[in-house]
Design an enzyme around this catalytic site. Structure first.
Site, PDB file in Angstrom:
ATOM      1  NE  ARG A   1     -26.817  27.943  48.604  1.00 22.56           N
ATOM      2  CZ  ARG A   1     -27.849  27.170  48.224  1.00 22.56           C
ATOM      3  NH1 ARG A   1     -27.858  26.611  47.020  1.00 22.56           N
ATOM      4  NH2 ARG A   1     -28.869  26.975  49.023  1.00 22.56           N
TER       5      ARG A   1
ATOM      6  CE1 TYR B   1      -1.102  32.711  48.432  1.00 23.58           C
ATOM      7  CE2 TYR B   1      -3.041  31.371  48.034  1.00 23.58           C
ATOM      8  CZ  TYR B   1      -2.372  32.311  48.786  1.00 23.58           C
ATOM      9  OH  TYR B   1      -2.968  32.842  49.898  1.00 23.58           O
TER      10      TYR B   1
ATOM     11  CG  ASP C   1      -3.698  30.807  39.704  1.00 19.47           C
ATOM     12  OD1 ASP C   1      -3.919  31.955  39.290  1.00 19.47           O
ATOM     13  OD2 ASP C   1      -3.591  30.522  40.917  1.00 19.47           O
TER      14      ASP C   1
ATOM     15  CE  LYS D   1      -3.882  38.141  45.840  1.00 19.53           C
ATOM     16  NZ  LYS D   1      -4.335  36.824  45.868  1.00 19.53           N
TER      17      LYS D   1
HETATM   18  C1  LIG Z   1      -1.561  32.919  42.197  1.00 18.21           C
HETATM   19  C2  LIG Z   1      -2.628  32.857  43.245  1.00 18.21           C
HETATM   20  N1  LIG Z   1      -3.618  31.953  43.138  1.00 18.21           N
HETATM   21  C3  LIG Z   1      -4.611  31.870  44.057  1.00 18.21           C
HETATM   22  C4  LIG Z   1      -4.637  32.687  45.166  1.00 18.21           C
HETATM   23  C5  LIG Z   1      -5.748  32.541  46.174  1.00 18.21           C
HETATM   24  O1  LIG Z   1      -6.677  33.565  46.011  1.00 18.21           O
HETATM   25  P1  LIG Z   1      -7.534  34.241  47.196  1.00 18.21           P
HETATM   26  O2  LIG Z   1      -6.542  34.868  48.148  1.00 18.21           O
HETATM   27  O3  LIG Z   1      -8.387  35.215  46.483  1.00 18.21           O
HETATM   28  O4  LIG Z   1      -8.294  33.133  47.854  1.00 18.21           O
HETATM   29  C6  LIG Z   1      -3.635  33.637  45.318  1.00 18.21           C
HETATM   30  C7  LIG Z   1      -3.637  34.527  46.497  1.00 18.21           C
HETATM   31  O5  LIG Z   1      -2.660  35.166  46.826  1.00 18.21           O
HETATM   32  C8  LIG Z   1      -2.594  33.727  44.340  1.00 18.21           C
HETATM   33  O6  LIG Z   1      -1.591  34.620  44.448  1.00 18.21           O
END
Ligand SMILES: Cc1ncc(COP(=O)(O)O)c(C=O)c1O
Length: 381
Positions: free
Chosen positions: A46, A98, A170, A195
């Site tokens: 961990r 998101y 992000d 992604k």
């Molecule tokens: C721009 C963005 N940030 C964060 C996330 C969240 O990531 P995760 O699905 O890996 O938890 C996503 C998921 O689609 C996203 O498109």
């Protein structure tokens, strides 16, 4: 090292015990100690695991940071960032973000006394009026999901420095191939590595990258104390994905441009949102802070019919109707009913997420096959 070398070698060493060129998947929870506290740098997985360390070092390298942290999902990474805050603190966030991030902020952290303001940030003058003594953080997604607005990271970093706020970006949509938020003054870069970094739709992982040791230590503490780490197999998969990030991104950008230019001239298509268009309201900022315009775009159907959008989605054959983005295969989605369903209709429509909006993650297939696929599906409506 230049970027294309960093994705392959940045922060990496051959496995010290065997010389293995790729780090082995250290599928172990614990490590032998010769006497209490006497070990080779690893105690319990961990806290740290060698395969995760290799990924974390690669993440730090490609984002021009000093410290990387890998989590079990993008949302777990976001969760760790918000845990830097205390009840009463306030966050100013992009309003076009998101849906899962919005859900985490409003449905989980608001219950713990953290206040979020969702604000359009394409004009950075908008932000200062929301700043007060409790404000601690600015949360930015750029390009935004799914409207592909571009937010000026450098302008926001000036505001965040002036008010001593943490600026978090992000960087999931852009990836470090297109933009380097830490170079532009951000404090924390966050990724859904699920992604583009992973790139093959085979793993769910999150990441944070920072420059400052004090901030990294706080985040490592949260990561270890709350435990939402990513496992060794998943670390390996993302590390492998990163090694071809530059090649994939180049093709995503080429195909994204071709698809955007095809759609914008189609008689049945309404608006096309892609930052590469000169007519895009934030095109100049995109040109300034990004090296290309990426493979993500959104468009509406003329007349804004929900039924027509669904028909197009049902009839695409190469674009797969699926959640997620950033893999080698092209995906399509309907934000209003899928990724952004957790945002109330009135809220989402304010930002442009209307019923006929379709989001495309343009993959790395042959350009002509992608365009023919769209042509055939649009013929049906
Ligand atoms: C721009 C963005 N940030 C964060 C996330 C969240 O990531 P995760 O699905 O890996 O938890 C996503 C998921 O689609 C996203 O498109």
């Amino acid at each position: 090292m230049k970027f294309n070398t960093k994705v392959i070698h940045g922060g990496q060493q051959h496995d010290p015990s065997t010389g293995a060129v790729m780090p082995p998947i250290y599928q172990t929870s614990t490590y032998a100690q010769t006497s209490p506290g006497n070990h080779k740098g690893y105690e319990y997985s961990r806290t740290a695991n060698p395969t995760r360390t290799a990924l974390e070092n690669a993440l730090a390298s490609i984002e021009n940071g000093a410290f990387g942290l890998a989590f079990g999902s993008g949302l777990a990474a976001i969760d760790a960032v918000i845990k830097l805050l205390s009840p009463g603190d306030e966050v100013i966030s992009t309003n076009d973000l998101y849906g899962g991030t919005y859900r985490l902020f409003t449905k989980i952290f608001e219950n713990y006394g953290i206040k979020f303001h969702f604000v359009g940030m394409d004009n950075s003058d908008n932000i200062e009026k929301y700043i007060n003594a409790n404000t601690k953080m600015i949360w930015v997604e750029t390009p935004t999901n799914p409207m592909l607005n571009i937010i000026d990271i450098e302008a926001l970093s000036k505001i965040s420095k002036k008010h001593q706020l943490l600026l978090v970006v992000d960087n999931t949509f852009a990836t470090p191939y297109l933009q380097l938020p830490l170079n532009l003054g951000a404090d924390i870069v966050m990724h859904s590595a699920t992604k583009y970094l992973g790139g093959h739709s085979d793993v769910v992982v999150g990441a944070l990258i920072v420059k400052e040791k004090a901030l990294a230590d706080k985040l490592y503490f949260i990561q270890n104390a709350t435990g939402a780490i990513c496992g060794p197999m998943d670390s390996f998969l993302v590390l492998r994905g990163i090694k071809t990030l530059h090649l994939r991104m180049q093709r995503h950008c080429e195909n994204g441009k071709a698809v955007a230019e095809y759609l914008v001239n189609h008689p049945k298509v309404g608006d096309v949102y892609w930052p590469g268009f000169k007519s895009h309201p934030n095109h100049e900022i995109a040109k300034k802070q990004m090296s290309d315009f990426g493979g993500m775009l959104s468009f509406t159907i003329k007349g804004n019919s929900y039924e027509s959008a669904i028909k197009v989605l049902e009839n695409l054959k190469i674009f797969t109707l699926a959640e997620s983005l950033g893999g080698v295969e092209s995906l399509c989605g309907h934000p209003a009913s899928m990724t952004h369903a957790s945002i109330p209709k009135k809220e989402r429509e304010k930002t442009g997420v209307v019923d006929s909006l379709i989001r495309l993650s343009v993959g790395v297939e042959s350009e002509s096959d992608l365009i023919n696929d769209l042509k055939n599906a649009l013929e049906i409506i």
